[in-house]
Design a protein around this motif. Structure first.
Motif, PDB file in Angstrom:
ATOM      1  N   THR A   1     -17.443  -9.889 -10.539  1.00 28.43           N
ATOM      2  CA  THR A   1     -17.687  -9.259  -9.876  1.00 28.43           C
ATOM      3  C   THR A   1     -16.752  -8.977  -8.271  1.00 28.43           C
ATOM      4  OG1 THR A   1     -20.538  -9.907 -10.872  1.00 28.43           O
ATOM      5  CG2 THR A   1     -19.916  -8.326  -8.248  1.00 28.43           C
ATOM      6  N   VAL A   2     -16.526  -9.716  -8.419  1.00 24.97           N
ATOM      7  CA  VAL A   2     -15.390 -10.252  -6.912  1.00 24.97           C
ATOM      8  C   VAL A   2     -13.944  -8.967  -7.442  1.00 24.97           C
ATOM      9  CG1 VAL A   2     -13.876 -11.599  -5.627  1.00 24.97           C
ATOM     10  CG2 VAL A   2     -16.070 -12.257  -6.134  1.00 24.97           C
ATOM     11  N   VAL A   3     -13.768  -9.260  -8.667  1.00 31.12           N
ATOM     12  CA  VAL A   3     -12.045  -8.979  -8.641  1.00 31.12           C
ATOM     13  C   VAL A   3     -12.802  -7.415  -9.122  1.00 31.12           C
ATOM     14  CG1 VAL A   3     -10.874  -8.624 -10.361  1.00 31.12           C
ATOM     15  CG2 VAL A   3     -11.211 -10.773  -9.786  1.00 31.12           C
ATOM     16  N   GLY A   4     -13.462  -7.095  -9.487  1.00 32.12           N
ATOM     17  CA  GLY A   4     -13.960  -5.677  -9.618  1.00 32.12           C
ATOM     18  C   GLY A   4     -14.581  -4.627  -7.608  1.00 32.12           C
ATOM     19  N   VAL A   5     -14.941  -5.704  -7.535  1.00 33.59           N
ATOM     20  CA  VAL A   5     -14.903  -4.494  -5.771  1.00 33.59           C
ATOM     21  C   VAL A   5     -13.519  -4.749  -4.838  1.00 33.59           C
ATOM     22  CG1 VAL A   5     -15.853  -5.357  -3.605  1.00 33.59           C
ATOM     23  CG2 VAL A   5     -17.543  -5.462  -5.390  1.00 33.59           C
ATOM     24  N   ILE A   6     -12.433  -6.175  -5.541  1.00 31.69           N
ATOM     25  CA  ILE A   6     -11.142  -5.930  -4.917  1.00 31.69           C
ATOM     26  C   ILE A   6     -10.483  -4.787  -5.719  1.00 31.69           C
ATOM     27  CG2 ILE A   6      -9.127  -6.958  -4.531  1.00 31.69           C
ATOM     28  CD1 ILE A   6     -10.691  -9.793  -4.719  1.00 31.69           C
ATOM     29  N   LEU A   7     -10.989  -4.543  -6.247  1.00 32.91           N
ATOM     30  CA  LEU A   7      -9.460  -3.329  -6.962  1.00 32.91           C
ATOM     31  C   LEU A   7     -10.448  -1.700  -6.461  1.00 32.91           C
ATOM     32  CD1 LEU A   7      -8.981  -4.822 -10.792  1.00 32.91           C
ATOM     33  CD2 LEU A   7      -8.082  -4.441  -8.893  1.00 32.91           C
TER      34      LEU A   7
ATOM     35  N   ALA B   1     -24.874 -12.635   0.504  1.00 32.30           N
ATOM     36  CA  ALA B   1     -24.444 -13.664  -0.473  1.00 32.30           C
ATOM     37  C   ALA B   1     -22.611 -12.933  -0.398  1.00 32.30           C
ATOM     38  CB  ALA B   1     -25.480 -14.562  -0.602  1.00 32.30           C
ATOM     39  N   PHE B   2     -23.260 -11.888  -1.651  1.00 32.22           N
ATOM     40  CA  PHE B   2     -21.469 -11.650  -2.254  1.00 32.22           C
ATOM     41  C   PHE B   2     -20.813 -10.925  -0.916  1.00 32.22           C
ATOM     42  CE2 PHE B   2     -19.163  -8.711  -4.074  1.00 32.22           C
ATOM     43  CZ  PHE B   2     -19.034  -9.370  -5.497  1.00 32.22           C
ATOM     44  N   VAL B   3     -21.531 -10.446  -0.313  1.00 33.23           N
ATOM     45  CA  VAL B   3     -20.634  -9.599   0.816  1.00 33.23           C
ATOM     46  C   VAL B   3     -19.332 -10.041   1.508  1.00 33.23           C
ATOM     47  CG1 VAL B   3     -20.871  -7.793   2.836  1.00 33.23           C
ATOM     48  CG2 VAL B   3     -21.491  -7.499   0.486  1.00 33.23           C
ATOM     49  N   ILE B   4     -21.215 -11.548   2.093  1.00 32.44           N
ATOM     50  CA  ILE B   4     -20.434 -12.573   2.767  1.00 32.44           C
ATOM     51  C   ILE B   4     -19.274 -13.804   3.131  1.00 32.44           C
ATOM     52  CG2 ILE B   4     -21.440 -14.759   4.806  1.00 32.44           C
ATOM     53  CD1 ILE B   4     -22.467 -11.731   4.713  1.00 32.44           C
ATOM     54  N   ASP B   5     -19.405 -13.620   1.099  1.00 25.79           N
ATOM     55  CA  ASP B   5     -18.798 -15.152   0.474  1.00 25.79           C
ATOM     56  C   ASP B   5     -17.615 -13.977   0.697  1.00 25.79           C
ATOM     57  OD1 ASP B   5     -20.308 -16.509  -0.068  1.00 25.79           O
ATOM     58  OD2 ASP B   5     -20.826 -16.127  -2.369  1.00 25.79           O
ATOM     59  N   LEU B   6     -17.108 -13.344   0.972  1.00 24.78           N
ATOM     60  CA  LEU B   6     -16.009 -11.452   0.602  1.00 24.78           C
ATOM     61  C   LEU B   6     -15.227 -11.922   2.197  1.00 24.78           C
ATOM     62  CD1 LEU B   6     -16.863  -9.367  -2.200  1.00 24.78           C
ATOM     63  CD2 LEU B   6     -15.217 -10.831  -1.738  1.00 24.78           C
TER      64      LEU B   6
ATOM     65  N   ILE C   1     -14.011  -4.159   1.016  1.00 24.92           N
ATOM     66  CA  ILE C   1     -15.515  -4.487   0.508  1.00 24.92           C
ATOM     67  C   ILE C   1     -16.061  -3.219   0.650  1.00 24.92           C
ATOM     68  CG2 ILE C   1     -18.034  -5.924   1.453  1.00 24.92           C
ATOM     69  CD1 ILE C   1     -15.539  -7.707   2.847  1.00 24.92           C
ATOM     70  N   LEU C   2     -16.456  -2.593   1.876  1.00 23.72           N
ATOM     71  CA  LEU C   2     -17.146  -1.676   1.353  1.00 23.72           C
ATOM     72  C   LEU C   2     -16.659  -0.246   0.902  1.00 23.72           C
ATOM     73  CD1 LEU C   2     -17.268  -0.396   5.239  1.00 23.72           C
ATOM     74  CD2 LEU C   2     -18.819  -1.487   3.787  1.00 23.72           C
ATOM     75  N   ARG C   3     -15.498  -0.116   0.450  1.00 24.51           N
ATOM     76  CA  ARG C   3     -15.467   0.870  -1.155  1.00 24.51           C
ATOM     77  C   ARG C   3     -15.443  -0.053  -2.224  1.00 24.51           C
ATOM     78  NH1 ARG C   3     -10.798   1.937   2.586  1.00 24.51           N
ATOM     79  NH2 ARG C   3      -9.758   0.442   1.757  1.00 24.51           N
ATOM     80  N   GLY C   4     -15.265  -1.623  -2.334  1.00 20.99           N
ATOM     81  CA  GLY C   4     -15.277  -1.610  -3.245  1.00 20.99           C
ATOM     82  C   GLY C   4     -17.195  -2.009  -4.127  1.00 20.99           C
ATOM     83  N   VAL C   5     -18.041  -1.897  -2.808  1.00 21.73           N
ATOM     84  CA  VAL C   5     -19.194  -2.138  -3.764  1.00 21.73           C
ATOM     85  C   VAL C   5     -19.689  -0.694  -3.514  1.00 21.73           C
ATOM     86  CG1 VAL C   5     -19.483  -4.525  -2.180  1.00 21.73           C
ATOM     87  CG2 VAL C   5     -19.981  -2.706  -0.945  1.00 21.73           C
ATOM     88  N   SER C   6     -19.281   0.064  -3.265  1.00 22.70           N
ATOM     89  CA  SER C   6     -19.800   1.478  -2.975  1.00 22.70           C
ATOM     90  C   SER C   6     -19.668   1.539  -4.623  1.00 22.70           C
ATOM     91  CB  SER C   6     -19.374   2.754  -2.347  1.00 22.70           C
ATOM     92  OG  SER C   6     -17.314   2.561  -2.699  1.00 22.70           O
ATOM     93  N   SER C   7     -20.522   1.028  -5.259  1.00 22.34           N
ATOM     94  CA  SER C   7     -20.609   1.719  -6.789  1.00 22.34           C
ATOM     95  C   SER C   7     -22.026   0.847  -7.972  1.00 22.34           C
ATOM     96  CB  SER C   7     -19.466   0.965  -7.271  1.00 22.34           C
ATOM     97  OG  SER C   7     -19.541   0.631  -8.850  1.00 22.34           O
ATOM     98  N   PRO C   8     -22.114   1.698  -8.319  1.00 24.67           N
ATOM     99  CA  PRO C   8     -23.771   0.912  -8.970  1.00 24.67           C
ATOM    100  C   PRO C   8     -23.346  -0.427 -10.287  1.00 24.67           C
ATOM    101  CG  PRO C   8     -23.325   2.887  -9.844  1.00 24.67           C
ATOM    102  CD  PRO C   8     -22.294   3.211  -8.575  1.00 24.67           C
ATOM    103  N   THR C   9     -21.957  -0.662 -10.163  1.00 27.60           N
ATOM    104  CA  THR C   9     -22.030  -1.505 -10.859  1.00 27.60           C
ATOM    105  C   THR C   9     -21.867  -3.201 -10.150  1.00 27.60           C
ATOM    106  OG1 THR C   9     -20.186  -1.818 -10.776  1.00 27.60           O
ATOM    107  CG2 THR C   9     -21.230  -0.565 -12.820  1.00 27.60           C
ATOM    108  N   VAL C  10     -22.638  -2.765  -8.616  1.00 25.12           N
ATOM    109  CA  VAL C  10     -22.474  -4.205  -7.711  1.00 25.12           C
ATOM    110  C   VAL C  10     -23.808  -4.348  -7.775  1.00 25.12           C
ATOM    111  CG1 VAL C  10     -21.972  -4.670  -6.093  1.00 25.12           C
ATOM    112  CG2 VAL C  10     -19.876  -3.283  -7.347  1.00 25.12           C
TER     113      VAL C  10
END
Lengths: 200, 200
Positions: free
Chosen positions: A186-192, B158-163, B191-200
Motif C-alpha cells: 500500500t505504501v509503495v502504491g501511494v508513493i508511485l 494513521a497511514f497518512v501520518i506514518d508517511l 501523499i495526496l495524489r497517492g491516496v486519491s484512489s479507491p484502492t487505498v
C-alpha cells in the motif's frame, strides 16, 4: 541495564575479513544490549576475545568502530532487489527494511543504532553515513527504472526512500504495529501514484 | 555524559497544574541531557525542588512520569491546524512536526524520548501511548476533510501520518537534512495524489 540480546555471534575464532565481521557483530550486539553510553572498546575486546590494542589499531575510537560496523555488518546489509520493475523493486526493498526493523535477529541492533544516532549529536554522522551508504547502493534501482522509462530522471531517490523507510519506521518502531507485506504494498502504491507527476 | 541541554524551565515555583507541567519539563530535559538509563526520580526531585515522596505519590515510576510528561508537556503539544482544506492542514501539521524535530528548544527532548522508546522494549508502550494520543487528536483533520468531501471516509489517518511524520523523521533526524517548508509541501503533494484512489 541488561537487555535481552544474545551475543551468540560475538566470538572471534577466525582471522581476516571474517574476524572484522565478528568484531562488528560484537560491537553492535553490545550496543543493543548495554546502550551507547555503556559500550566500551574494553567490552568489545573482552567479549570478542580480541586484544584491545588490536582494536584500537584498526579503529581509533568507539564511534569509528560503530560507523564501520553499521556500514558493513552482514545482518544490516540490504540486498538490492532486481525484480524487473520499479514497483516490485520498491516492495522488495520495503520488505527488507521492515524485516530489519522487526526480526528478532536484527531489530534490537537496528533500533539501538538508529536511536543512538538520533539522540546524540556526536553520533549523528554515524547515522548519516549509514543512510548515505544505503542510498548510494539503492540508487541503482532508480537508475534502472529511469532506463526502463518508468520514472523521471529527476526523481530524487532520497525523497522516495524517506517516504518508504520513514513510514515503516513510524509504523513498526514508534507505533508498535505488526509489519505486513500488504502494508508495504500500500505504501509503495501511494508513493508511485504520488510521484507520477511532473511537479515532483 | 553531559549533554548540551538547558534546564532553564526546570524549576518548580508554583503549585497545581503548572507545578505538574514544570515537573514534566524537568523530567524531559533530564532525559534529553542524561539519557534514559541515567534518569532517576531522585534527579527529577533534586532538579525541580520537589520532594521525592511527592513525586512517587503522583507517578509510581519513572516510566509513568515519562508517559504522562510525553502526553501533556506543552513543548511537545501539537496544535491541530484548521486551514479550511485538507492539503493546508497536512502542510501545517507537517511544519509543526518538522519544527518539533529540528528546533533547538524541542529537538533534544523529542529525539531522546522517541529514541529511548524505540530502543527499549520496556519503554515501547510510552512511545505508543504518545503516538496513539497524537493520532486521536489529529483525527479531526480527517473528519473535517471527509465532511468536505475531500477524502474517502475509509482513508486511515494513521497511514497518512506514518508517511508524513515518518518521512520527516528520516529526512531531518536520521539523514540530518535541513527542514524546509518546500520539502513538507512536496511530501504532502505526493501523499495526496497517492491516496486519491479507491484502492487505498
Amino acid at each position: 541495564m541488561q537487555r535481552n540480546v544474545a551475543l551468540y555471534r560475538c566470538r572471534v575464532t577466525t582471522s581476516g575479513p571474517r574476524k572484522a565481521e565478528t568484531i562488528y557483530l560484537c560491537a553492535l550486539e553490545l550496543l543493543a544490549r548495554d546502550g551507547y553510553d555503556n559500550l566500551t572498546m574494553e567490552a568489545v575486546a573482552r567479549q570478542s576475545g580480541v586484544n584491545k590494542t588490536t582494536l584500537y589499531r584498526w579503529w581509533p575510537s568507539k564511534d569509528a568502530l560503530l560507523a564501520a560496523a553499521l556500514t558493513v555488518a552482514a545482518p544490516l546489509r540490504l540486498s538490492i532487489p532486481d525484480t524487473g520493475g520499479f514497483a516490485g523493486d520498491l516492495v522488495a526493498l520495503g520488505l527488507e527494511i521492515g524485516r530489519l526493523l522487526s526480526s528478532e535477529d536484527t531489530s534490537p541492533i537496528v533500533r539501538a543504532v538508529l536511536s543512538a544516532s538520533a539522540a546524540r549529536p556526536e553520533l549523528a554522522s554515524v547515522g548519516q553515513r549509514f543512510f548515505g551508504d544505503r542510498l548510494a547502493r539503492e540508487r541503482v534501482i532508480f537508475d534502472r527504472a529511469v532506463a526502463r522509462g518508468e520514472i523521471s530522471a529527476g526523481l530524487d531517490p532520497a525523497f522516495v526512500i524517506d517516504l518508504l523507510a520513514g513510514s515503516l519506521w513510524t509504523h513498526v518502531v514508534l507505533r508498535g504495529e505488526t509489519f505486513s507485506e500488504s502494508y508495504v504494498r500500500t505504501v509503495v502504491g501511494v508513493i508511485l501514484r504520488g510521484v507520477s507527476s511532473p511537479t515532483v
